[in-house]
Design a protein around this motif. Structure first.
Motif, PDB file in Angstrom:
ATOM      1  N   GLU A  24       5.728  -0.312   0.865  1.00  6.14           N
ATOM      2  CA  GLU A  24       5.133   0.868   0.244  1.00  6.14           C
ATOM      3  C   GLU A  24       4.897   0.752  -1.258  1.00  6.14           C
ATOM      4  O   GLU A  24       4.362   1.671  -1.861  1.00  6.14           O
ATOM      5  CB  GLU A  24       6.002   2.098   0.541  1.00  6.14           C
ATOM      6  CG  GLU A  24       7.342   2.123  -0.162  1.00  6.14           C
ATOM      7  CD  GLU A  24       8.400   1.199   0.447  1.00  6.14           C
ATOM      8  OE1 GLU A  24       9.453   1.023  -0.184  1.00  6.14           O
ATOM      9  OE2 GLU A  24       8.186   0.627   1.537  1.00  6.14           O
ATOM     10  N   SER A  25       5.313  -0.369  -1.858  1.00  5.79           N
ATOM     11  CA  SER A  25       5.144  -0.475  -3.313  1.00  5.79           C
ATOM     12  C   SER A  25       5.196  -1.928  -3.765  1.00  5.79           C
ATOM     13  O   SER A  25       5.656  -2.810  -3.027  1.00  5.79           O
ATOM     14  CB  SER A  25       6.263   0.305  -4.019  1.00  5.79           C
ATOM     15  OG  SER A  25       7.507  -0.339  -3.826  1.00  5.79           O
ATOM     16  N   GLY A  26       4.765  -2.134  -4.994  1.00  6.46           N
ATOM     17  CA  GLY A  26       4.866  -3.456  -5.585  1.00  6.46           C
ATOM     18  C   GLY A  26       6.308  -3.890  -5.745  1.00  6.46           C
ATOM     19  O   GLY A  26       6.651  -5.048  -5.527  1.00  6.46           O
ATOM     20  N   ASP A  76      -2.936  -2.727  -2.715  1.00  6.65           N
ATOM     21  CA  ASP A  76      -3.634  -1.640  -3.377  1.00  6.65           C
ATOM     22  C   ASP A  76      -3.443  -1.889  -4.873  1.00  6.65           C
ATOM     23  O   ASP A  76      -2.447  -2.496  -5.283  1.00  6.65           O
ATOM     24  CB  ASP A  76      -3.012  -0.306  -2.965  1.00  6.65           C
ATOM     25  CG  ASP A  76      -3.832   0.903  -3.397  1.00  6.65           C
ATOM     26  OD1 ASP A  76      -4.906   0.722  -4.002  1.00  6.65           O
ATOM     27  OD2 ASP A  76      -3.392   2.024  -3.127  1.00  6.65           O
ATOM     28  N   ILE A  77      -4.384  -1.464  -5.681  1.00  4.12           N
ATOM     29  CA  ILE A  77      -4.234  -1.674  -7.119  1.00  4.12           C
ATOM     30  C   ILE A  77      -3.435  -0.536  -7.748  1.00  4.12           C
ATOM     31  O   ILE A  77      -2.503  -0.764  -8.506  1.00  4.12           O
ATOM     32  CB  ILE A  77      -5.605  -1.831  -7.814  1.00  4.12           C
ATOM     33  CG1 ILE A  77      -6.300  -3.100  -7.312  1.00  4.12           C
ATOM     34  CG2 ILE A  77      -5.427  -1.887  -9.339  1.00  4.12           C
ATOM     35  CD1 ILE A  77      -7.705  -3.302  -7.839  1.00  4.12           C
ATOM     36  N   VAL A  78      -3.794   0.696  -7.411  1.00  5.49           N
ATOM     37  CA  VAL A  78      -3.152   1.852  -8.027  1.00  5.49           C
ATOM     38  C   VAL A  78      -1.958   2.276  -7.181  1.00  5.49           C
ATOM     39  O   VAL A  78      -2.107   2.808  -6.086  1.00  5.49           O
ATOM     40  CB  VAL A  78      -4.152   3.022  -8.183  1.00  5.49           C
ATOM     41  CG1 VAL A  78      -3.470   4.236  -8.798  1.00  5.49           C
ATOM     42  CG2 VAL A  78      -5.337   2.599  -9.027  1.00  5.49           C
ATOM     43  N   ARG A 125      -1.518   2.294   5.079  1.00  4.16           N
ATOM     44  CA  ARG A 125      -0.672   1.122   5.345  1.00  4.16           C
ATOM     45  C   ARG A 125      -0.566   0.871   6.853  1.00  4.16           C
ATOM     46  O   ARG A 125      -0.714  -0.256   7.322  1.00  4.16           O
ATOM     47  CB  ARG A 125       0.709   1.333   4.712  1.00  4.16           C
ATOM     48  CG  ARG A 125       1.602   0.117   4.761  1.00  4.16           C
ATOM     49  CD  ARG A 125       2.858   0.297   3.912  1.00  4.16           C
ATOM     50  NE  ARG A 125       3.715   1.381   4.360  1.00  4.16           N
ATOM     51  CZ  ARG A 125       3.939   2.515   3.691  1.00  4.16           C
ATOM     52  NH1 ARG A 125       3.392   2.725   2.514  1.00  4.16           N
ATOM     53  NH2 ARG A 125       4.743   3.438   4.176  1.00  4.16           N
ATOM     54  N   THR A 126      -0.342   1.925   7.623  1.00  7.12           N
ATOM     55  CA  THR A 126      -0.242   1.803   9.079  1.00  7.12           C
ATOM     56  C   THR A 126      -1.567   1.357   9.689  1.00  7.12           C
ATOM     57  O   THR A 126      -1.615   0.477  10.556  1.00  7.12           O
ATOM     58  CB  THR A 126       0.198   3.153   9.694  1.00  7.12           C
ATOM     59  OG1 THR A 126       1.455   3.514   9.126  1.00  7.12           O
ATOM     60  CG2 THR A 126       0.320   3.068  11.206  1.00  7.12           C
ATOM     61  N   GLU A 160       0.866  -1.185   0.000  1.00  2.92           N
ATOM     62  CA  GLU A 160       0.000   0.000   0.000  1.00  2.92           C
ATOM     63  C   GLU A 160       0.897   1.227   0.000  1.00  2.92           C
ATOM     64  O   GLU A 160       1.737   1.381   0.891  1.00  2.92           O
ATOM     65  CB  GLU A 160      -0.907  -0.026   1.242  1.00  2.92           C
ATOM     66  CG  GLU A 160      -1.641   1.245   1.560  1.00  2.92           C
ATOM     67  CD  GLU A 160      -2.602   1.714   0.485  1.00  2.92           C
ATOM     68  OE1 GLU A 160      -2.339   2.779  -0.113  1.00  2.92           O
ATOM     69  OE2 GLU A 160      -3.603   1.028   0.227  1.00  2.92           O
ATOM     70  N   ASP A 161       0.735   2.102  -1.010  1.00  2.09           N
ATOM     71  CA  ASP A 161       1.617   3.250  -1.136  1.00  2.09           C
ATOM     72  C   ASP A 161       1.258   4.401  -0.203  1.00  2.09           C
ATOM     73  O   ASP A 161       2.100   5.252   0.067  1.00  2.09           O
ATOM     74  CB  ASP A 161       1.702   3.736  -2.589  1.00  2.09           C
ATOM     75  CG  ASP A 161       0.360   4.179  -3.146  1.00  2.09           C
ATOM     76  OD1 ASP A 161      -0.661   3.521  -2.846  1.00  2.09           O
ATOM     77  OD2 ASP A 161       0.326   5.165  -3.901  1.00  2.09           O
TER      78      ASP A 161
END
Length: 129
Positions: free
Chosen positions: A37-39, A57-59, A19-20, A13-14
């Motif tokens: 934080e990222s893919g 997350d997708i985006v 995320r937290t 999740e960016d």
């Protein structure tokens, strides 16, 4: 859930606040969470860790959640996939690209997230939220 093996969730999740928030809720429900934080940051974990669920997350910048899920399918085929998104259009794309993945649309209640995670993992533990 077996106390000897807490399910491990890889959360990509960016948004740092989200995320937290999600990490805290899932840990409170008894899961082991690896939050990134990222893919791109998630990839090494898929290659080296025993991940039960990818919650993404997708985006996201660099590598979106759908591309991450495709890598997950190749690197760790036993890992289940769930998506979270605030965009209805990408929900449809995710459903086409990853038909077995559950998609939760933001905003959602944390209890709903935990219940969906439990269903996805076949976890019999009760949600404490």
């Amino acid at each position: 859930m077996d106390d000897q093996h807490a399910f491990t969730i890889l959360l990509a999740e960016d948004d740092e606040i989200m995320r937290t928030y999600l990490t805290t809720a899932l840990e409170k429900a008894g899961y082991h969470v690896i939050a990134v934080e990222s893919g791109v940051a998630a990839m090494p974990h898929l290659e080296s860790a025993d991940i039960d669920l990818l919650l993404s997350d997708i985006v996201m910048p660099e590598m979106d959640g759908i591309e991450l899920a495709q890598h997950c399918n190749e690197l760790s085929p036993h890992t289940k996939v769930m998506f979270i998104t605030g965009f209805a259009a990408v929900t449809l794309k995710a459903s086409r690209e990853q038909p077995n993945a559950k998609v939760l649309s933001k905003p959602f209640h944390l209890r709903d997230l935990v219940l969906e995670v439990q269903r996805t993992l076949g976890d019999r533990a009760q949600a404490s939220l």
